[in-house]
Design a protein around this motif. Structure first.
Motif, PDB file in Angstrom:
ATOM      1  N   THR A  94     -31.646  -4.131 -99.796  1.00 20.72           N
ATOM      2  CA  THR A  94     -30.337  -4.667-100.191  1.00 20.72           C
ATOM      3  C   THR A  94     -29.325  -4.432 -99.094  1.00 20.72           C
ATOM      4  N   PRO A  95     -28.255  -5.241 -99.051  1.00 21.20           N
ATOM      5  CA  PRO A  95     -27.248  -5.066 -98.005  1.00 21.20           C
ATOM      6  C   PRO A  95     -26.494  -3.770 -98.191  1.00 21.20           C
ATOM      7  N   TYR A 139     -26.339  -9.583 -92.664  1.00 19.87           N
ATOM      8  CA  TYR A 139     -26.196 -10.048 -94.042  1.00 19.87           C
ATOM      9  C   TYR A 139     -25.077 -11.080 -94.124  1.00 19.87           C
ATOM     10  N   ASN A 140     -25.391 -12.213 -94.727  1.00 23.96           N
ATOM     11  CA  ASN A 140     -24.387 -13.249 -94.974  1.00 23.96           C
ATOM     12  C   ASN A 140     -24.019 -13.206 -96.453  1.00 23.96           C
ATOM     13  N   GLU A 141     -22.840 -12.700 -96.761  1.00 23.93           N
ATOM     14  CA  GLU A 141     -22.423 -12.548 -98.157  1.00 23.93           C
ATOM     15  C   GLU A 141     -21.573 -13.723 -98.638  1.00 23.93           C
ATOM     16  N   LYS A 153     -26.006 -15.729 -99.034  1.00 25.98           N
ATOM     17  CA  LYS A 153     -26.516 -14.621 -99.844  1.00 25.98           C
ATOM     18  C   LYS A 153     -27.894 -14.160 -99.380  1.00 25.98           C
ATOM     19  N   SER A 154     -28.106 -14.157 -98.077  1.00 23.90           N
ATOM     20  CA  SER A 154     -29.396 -13.716 -97.546  1.00 23.90           C
ATOM     21  C   SER A 154     -29.172 -12.957 -96.250  1.00 23.90           C
ATOM     22  N   SER A 155     -30.268 -12.568 -95.606  1.00 22.61           N
ATOM     23  CA  SER A 155     -30.183 -11.777 -94.384  1.00 22.61           C
ATOM     24  C   SER A 155     -31.248 -12.199 -93.399  1.00 22.61           C
TER      25      SER A 155
END
Length: 376
Positions: free
Chosen positions: A49-50, A93-95, A146-148
């Motif tokens: 998780t981020p 991480y792109n939130e 919402k991924s990395s």
């Protein structure tokens, strides 16, 4: 010292307003605990998780092989001999709710003008960690919402590299396109890369001449600290004032900042409430400390201050001169007046003697002779 070194241009206030959690991420604390020659200690595997501090931010960066080849605190710390090579990675991480394209590159770290550390700008010539850090993939990375994405890199220390501390950073930049004619902005997260090449620690500190200038009702002092050794250190300084009834100290600021080998930092201190009359001797004292290691104290040259109430003295001397001139003029006038009085008294006494002798004054005798000639 922060594990995240931040740089922005353009409308930074807008970013702070929209992404408050990002700024919390950028100020994540850094723990410098790696001793020269030591290897990074094993730790639990990275979490999928981020990082918690990245929640709600547009993006975040975390050390990929967390605990295996890096220190805690989210930065990268290595102890490598000259000629050695190590591999590691960073997780981006792109939130946000849309795909983001990031630019990733290695950069040297330098001392910032106002204190602390800052990554070199992209395109500048890199001479140390920024040049030794190589990405295993393209420098441009696109991360879906919402991924990395994991970006792998290697760090190779050239043969013949002298022992000491070397700092660099892994920079992840997000550029926001300009909208409606506004300037575009670029948000960068720079994860610190601390490299220690084991060997003899050479802690060297030098100070420039202690300078001073008037500042309000006191004096402002400035001195520059230079790291001429091979290890990173932090320092604190004071102004030591002697003379008068008692000695005292004044802190120099900023304090607790880091100076890289070959770097420098300028510190200042203000001495207020100087006495109207007297002499003072001022010396700067700086103590440099290697994190978890040795410390060294050096002193600057001594500046001597002489305080004298020139305005009061000038007014006093001017008043005394005016009073003296007035006394001289008054004395001359009084002497002239006394001479006239003395002459008048002498003439009066002579007149009285002639009258008592029955002889009129000379002017009366002439008038009497003239009158007798006309009237026999």
């Amino acid at each position: 010292m922060n594990s995240c070194l931040r740089a922005q241009s353009g409308a930074t206030a807008t970013h702070r307003a929209r992404f408050p959690a990002l700024w919390s991420l950028l100020l994540t604390g850094l723990v410098l605990a790696l001793a020269p020659g030591a290897q990074a200690a094993p730790a639990p595997a990275p979490s999928p998780t981020p990082p918690e501090s990245a929640a709600g931010a547009p993006f975040g960066v975390q050390a990929g092989l967390y605990g295996l080849t890096t220190l805690t605190g989210g930065h990268f710390g290595y102890a490598l001999k000259a000629g050695a090579r190590i591999e590691d990675s960073a997780v981006i991480y792109n939130e946000s709710d849309e795909a983001r394209t990031f630019h990733v590159y290695g950069a040297d770290v330098t001392n910032a003008a106002g204190g602390g550390l800052a990554p070199a700008q992209e395109g500048q010539k890199m001479g140390a960690v920024g040049a030794w850090l190589k990405l295993d993939s393209e420098a441009t990375v696109t991360v879906q919402p919402k991924s990395s994405v994991t970006v792998r890199f290697s760090l190779a220390v050239p043969d013949g590299t002298p022992p000491g501390s070397y700092l660099g950073s892994l920079v992840t930049a997000l550029r926001t396109p300009a909208v409606s004619g506004r300037v575009n902005t670029e948000t960068r997260i720079a994860r610190l890369v601390e490299l220690t090449v084991p060997g003899t620690v050479d802690l060297q500190v030098s100070l420039t001449e202690l300078e001073h200038r008037p500042a309000g009702d006191g004096e402002e002092f400035t001195v520059t600290v230079r790291n001429t050794g091979n290890v990173l250190y932090t320092f604190a300084g004071t102004l030591n004032i002697t003379g008068g009834s008692s000695a005292r100290t004044v802190p120099l600021t900023p304090t607790g900042i880091y100076v890289i080998p070959g770097g420098s930092a300028t510190i200042t201190g203000r001495l207020a409430d100087l006495p109207a009359l007297g002499r003072r001797a001022v010396t700067a004292s700086v103590t440099a400390t290697v994190p978890g290691g040795a410390a060294k104290t050096v002193d600057s040259n001594t500046v001597r201050l002489s305080s004298f109430p020139w305005l009061i003295a000038t007014l006093t001397v001017g008043g005394l001169l005016a009073l003296g001139l007035l006394l001289v003029i008054t004395r001359k006038r009084r002497r002239a007046w006394l001479r006239r009085r003395a002459e008048e008294r002498t003439a009066l006494r002579a007149l009285r003697r002639e009258l008592r002798a029955g002889n009129p004054p000379a002017d009366d005798r002439h008038e009497a002779q003239a009158g007798g000639a006309e009237h026999p």
